[in-house]
Design an enzyme around this catalytic site. Structure first.
Site, PDB file in Angstrom:
ATOM      1  N   SER A  67     -12.526  51.380 -28.815  1.00 48.97           N
ATOM      2  CA  SER A  67     -13.008  51.185 -30.193  1.00 48.97           C
ATOM      3  C   SER A  67     -14.470  51.557 -30.417  1.00 48.97           C
ATOM      4  O   SER A  67     -14.938  51.503 -31.563  1.00 48.97           O
ATOM      5  CB  SER A  67     -12.793  49.729 -30.623  1.00 48.97           C
ATOM      6  OG  SER A  67     -11.439  49.509 -30.939  1.00 48.97           O
ATOM      7  N   LYS A  70     -15.181  53.947 -33.182  1.00 49.20           N
ATOM      8  CA  LYS A  70     -15.416  53.574 -34.583  1.00 49.20           C
ATOM      9  C   LYS A  70     -16.857  53.827 -35.028  1.00 49.20           C
ATOM     10  O   LYS A  70     -17.130  53.809 -36.237  1.00 49.20           O
ATOM     11  CB  LYS A  70     -15.022  52.122 -34.804  1.00 49.20           C
ATOM     12  CG  LYS A  70     -13.517  51.851 -34.653  1.00 49.20           C
ATOM     13  CD  LYS A  70     -13.186  50.406 -34.976  1.00 49.20           C
ATOM     14  CE  LYS A  70     -11.685  50.136 -34.951  1.00 49.20           C
ATOM     15  NZ  LYS A  70     -11.148  49.953 -33.584  1.00 49.20           N
ATOM     16  N   SER A 126     -13.865  45.061 -35.698  1.00 48.87           N
ATOM     17  CA  SER A 126     -13.170  46.191 -35.072  1.00 48.87           C
ATOM     18  C   SER A 126     -11.722  46.307 -35.547  1.00 48.87           C
ATOM     19  O   SER A 126     -10.812  46.628 -34.773  1.00 48.87           O
ATOM     20  CB  SER A 126     -13.211  46.100 -33.538  1.00 48.87           C
ATOM     21  OG  SER A 126     -12.961  47.356 -32.950  1.00 48.87           O
TER      22      SER A 126
END
Length: 430
Positions: A67, A70, A126
């Site tokens: 993640s 992102k 997230s």
């Protein structure tokens, strides 16, 4: 005499006992300055202002970033949207259920959320559904947005980065048959993180002021907490976590101490019993990076390479020739010693002037010390004298002189012969 000898012995013993703790302290300081051992398989720290790499461990190895992906998604979103924009959840986005807002409240196609809350959901919690929502809102389709991500990666010089989706999930819920995952390196991710950190909106969202906040969907607040366990501690002013099967536990951290900004990246750390290993890894390399001092890369007088120069033997005319001249440093060059810099640091002569005659005479020139993302000018010398050029072409010069002498002799003989013939004709006339 015996008393004096005894006093000397006692004084020596006392000195040793007093100095021993000091010696231990010095040893401890030296040990603390060495690069730390961490669990993460790949890591890096970068000075945000200069781009210098301070700490590195396998920073060029391509890994799944989970993640931390992102950061790129949020950067593109911030560049294309404003905080007050309203986004609409689609059926496609709501297919994403892993670590998503739609697990915490009933979200239906057509439900709305602000761009500001979308940014919070993606960077703080997230949330994967809102990462795909970002992608659709900016790119029209997720595929178009992924292409934008890869285009942005090229723009930022991320040569070892390829994106497959906007979330970092290793099984894409919208395309589960795709076995490819996002790939990057710690070095590329650090550069990406710096670009994201320089965006005011992104920087504001990941700051300690948003450690605990909420987002609103259909008028109902959802409380979210930052997954960054280092946030607000020891200079940490933000970060982005990531955890997936291939990626392990990942973290990108932003630090500010004494007016100096450093970005940290740890990839493929073990989650551990408490989930804190990656944060402890990060704390170690951050502390090291703020205390690290540069070492000597090359010393003044060291030969650091060579340069091919061109010239004409007679300076302004003749066939163009080439000569190789060694380059030495005129000053010490300092750097942060680590595996990344050791493999990639170089000192080169990059000036367009490659004329051997103008550079002869051991003239001082400017060289460039560089590592990826960082460079500085250093002074050096191209070791070439005019005598070197003369020696190289000595046989040509001797041959030229001989030819000139022969021509002169011939000219003298011809002139004499002409003059002799003239005198003979005059005698006949008289």
């Amino acid at each position: 005499m015996k008393v004096k000898k005894l006093l000397k012995t006692l004084a020596l013993a006392l000195s040793v006992s007093l100095l021993a703790p000091l010696a231990n302290n010095v040893s401890a300081i030296e040990n603390n300055s060495s690069a730390p051992e961490i669990i993460g398989e790949s890591a890096i720290t970068m000075d945000v202002e200069t781009g210098e790499i301070i700490y590195s461990k396998n920073a060029d190895v391509k890994l799944s970033p989970a993640s931390t992906t992102k950061l790129m998604t949020a950067l593109l979103f911030a560049e294309n949207k404003s905080k007050a924009d309203i986004l609409t959840f689609s059926e496609n986005v709501l297919k994403v259920t892993e670590t998503s807002l739609n697990n915490y409240t009933s979200i239906k196609p057509g439900d709305k959320i602000s761009a500001e809350d979308t940014m919070k959901a993606v960077l703080i919690f997230s949330a994967n559904d809102t990462a795909y929502l970002m992608a659709e809102s900016v790119g029209g389709t997720v595929d178009n947005f992924v292409q934008m991500m890869n285009d942005k990666a090229k723009e930022l010089g991320l040569t070892d980065t390829v994106f497959q989706n906007p979330s970092g999930l290793e099984i894409d819920p919208l395309n589960p048959s795709n076995t490819e995952v996002n790939k990057t390196t710690a070095y590329d991710l650090a550069k990406m993180a710096v670009a994201a950190f320089q965006n005011e909106w992104v920087r504001e969202i990941i700051s300690p002021s948003n450690a605990n906040t909420s987002v609103t969907i259909n008028g109902a607040p959802i409380i979210i907490e930052s997954r960054n366990k280092n946030l607000g501690k020891n200079g940490n002013i933000g970060g982005k976590t990531g955890t997936e099967e291939l990626a392990g536990h990942c973290f990108v951290g932003f630090y500010e101490r004494d007016g100096r900004d450093v970005v940290t990246v740890v990839l493929k750390s073990e989650y551990g019993a408490t989930g804190l290993n990656v944060f402890e890894d990060t704390e170690k390399i951050a502390n090291y990076s703020y205390s690290a001092e540069k070492e000597t890369f090359k010393k003044a007088g060291d030969e650091v390479g060579s340069v091919n120069l061109t010239y004409k033997a007679f300076k302004f005319f003749g066939t163009e020739k080439e000569i190789t001249a060694p380059i030495t440093l005129n000053e010490d060059v300092q750097y942060y010693k680590n595996d990344f810099n050791d493999a990639k640091a170089s000192i080169t002569y990059a000036n367009n002037n490659k004329d051997a005659w103008s550079l002869s005479g051991n003239k001082e020139v400017m060289l460039t010390y560089s590592t990826p993302g960082y460079s500085m000018d250093v002074k050096g010398t191209i070791n070439l004298s005019k005598m070197d050029l003369i020696k190289t072409n000595l046989s040509l010069y001797i041959l030229s002189i001989v030819i000139i002498v022969i021509i002169v002799v011939l000219l003298v003989l011809i002139i004499r012969l002409i003059n002799t013939n003239k005198r003979r004709r005059r005698r006949r006339y008289y």
